[in-house]
Design a protein around this motif. Structure first.
Motif, PDB file in Angstrom:
ATOM      1  N   TYR A 183      91.645  18.358  49.940  1.00 52.97           N
ATOM      2  CA  TYR A 183      93.018  17.933  49.632  1.00 52.97           C
ATOM      3  C   TYR A 183      93.354  16.679  50.448  1.00 52.97           C
TER       4      TYR A 183
ATOM      5  N   TYR B 138      95.898  31.250  45.456  1.00 50.46           N
ATOM      6  CA  TYR B 138      94.894  30.744  46.379  1.00 50.46           C
ATOM      7  C   TYR B 138      94.277  29.476  45.784  1.00 50.46           C
TER       8      TYR B 138
ATOM      9  N   THR C 115      86.766  22.855  48.325  1.00 50.98           N
ATOM     10  CA  THR C 115      88.037  22.249  47.925  1.00 50.98           C
ATOM     11  C   THR C 115      88.526  21.300  49.006  1.00 50.98           C
TER      12      THR C 115
ATOM     13  N   SER D 239      89.334  23.773  52.140  1.00 50.77           N
ATOM     14  CA  SER D 239      89.309  25.233  52.119  1.00 50.77           C
ATOM     15  C   SER D 239      88.037  25.682  51.423  1.00 50.77           C
ATOM     16  N   SER D 240      87.625  26.901  51.728  1.00 58.33           N
ATOM     17  CA  SER D 240      86.362  27.400  51.190  1.00 58.33           C
ATOM     18  C   SER D 240      86.563  27.968  49.788  1.00 58.33           C
TER      19      SER D 240
END
Lengths: 111, 113
Positions: B33, A95, B31, B95-96
């Motif tokens: 990207y 993850y 996060t 994303s968390s």
């Protein structure tokens, strides 16, 4: 050899057909598997997100992962013209790691 | 909940010019990207930030690409000087901190002439 392989298609089916989209991967360390749908000139949209082997169903979509054969599948039931898009499979080791994508399969559903 | 925002949506430049892209992730996502998607290929990671620190920039062409994420929220990706092969869609995703997938923005389509 690419880490994630995907037949680019195009795959053309009639409306209402069951669609099967597939990917293979080479890295045994992959644990998370995703399917994204990408319409022309849009960003990838998450469809399915699975961990390890097994099946996951969401409406008309079913994702299958077989880690023993390193095979990822997406099934679309009762396909609609609005399902016409590029479908990207992606894999991830842990993850939060980067996603490794296949090249995408172009799907065309004809009415 | 608002999605990942990116701007501009399209950019056309001459080779050797510079260009910058902006990304605002989903609120609360730690996060971020940046991916590059060349026509007919899947996205490829360029750089990953966790808050404002770099986690992975192994595939970023550092002689011409740079990225920053000040204050752990917005991020910019810069190319200087651009080459013809930089023509691609630049996608931002977030994303968390908790377990969950990456969500993508609409992308910036770059054409280098």
């Amino acid at each position: 050899q690419k880490e994630v392989e995907q037949d680019p298609g195009p795959l053309s089916v009639p409306e209402g057909a069951i669609v099967s989209l597939n990917c293979t991967y080479s890295n045994s360390a992959f644990q998370y598997f995703m399917w994204y749908r990408q319409y022309s000139r849009k960003g990838p949209e998450l469809l399915m997100y699975t961990y390890s082997s097994g099946n996951k169903e969401d409406g008309r979509f079913t994702a299958q992962v077989d880690k023993s054969s390193k095979y990822i599948s997406l099934f679309i039931r009762d396909s609609q013209p609005s399902d016409s898009a590029t479908y990207l499979c992606a894999s991830q080791m842990e993850y939060g790691n980067k996603l490794v994508f296949g090249a995408g399969t172009i799907l065309r559903v004809k009415s | 909940e608002a999605g990942v925002a990116q701007s501009p949506r399209y950019k056309i430049i001459e080779k050797r010019q510079s260009v910058a892209f902006w990304c605002n992730p989903i609120s609360g996502h730690a996060t971020l990207y940046w991916y590059q998607q060349i026509l007919g290929q899947g996205p490829k990671l360029l750089i990953q930030f966790q808050n404002n620190g770099v986690v992975d920039d192994s595939q970023l062409p550092k002689d011409r690409f740079s990225a920053e994420r000040l204050k752990g929220v917005d991020s910019t990706l810069k190319i200087q000087p651009a080459k013809l092969e930089d023509s691609a869609v630049y996608l931002c995703a977030s994303s968390s901190r908790d377990r969950g997938p990456q969500y993508f923005g609409p992308g910036t389509r770059l054409l280098v002439l």
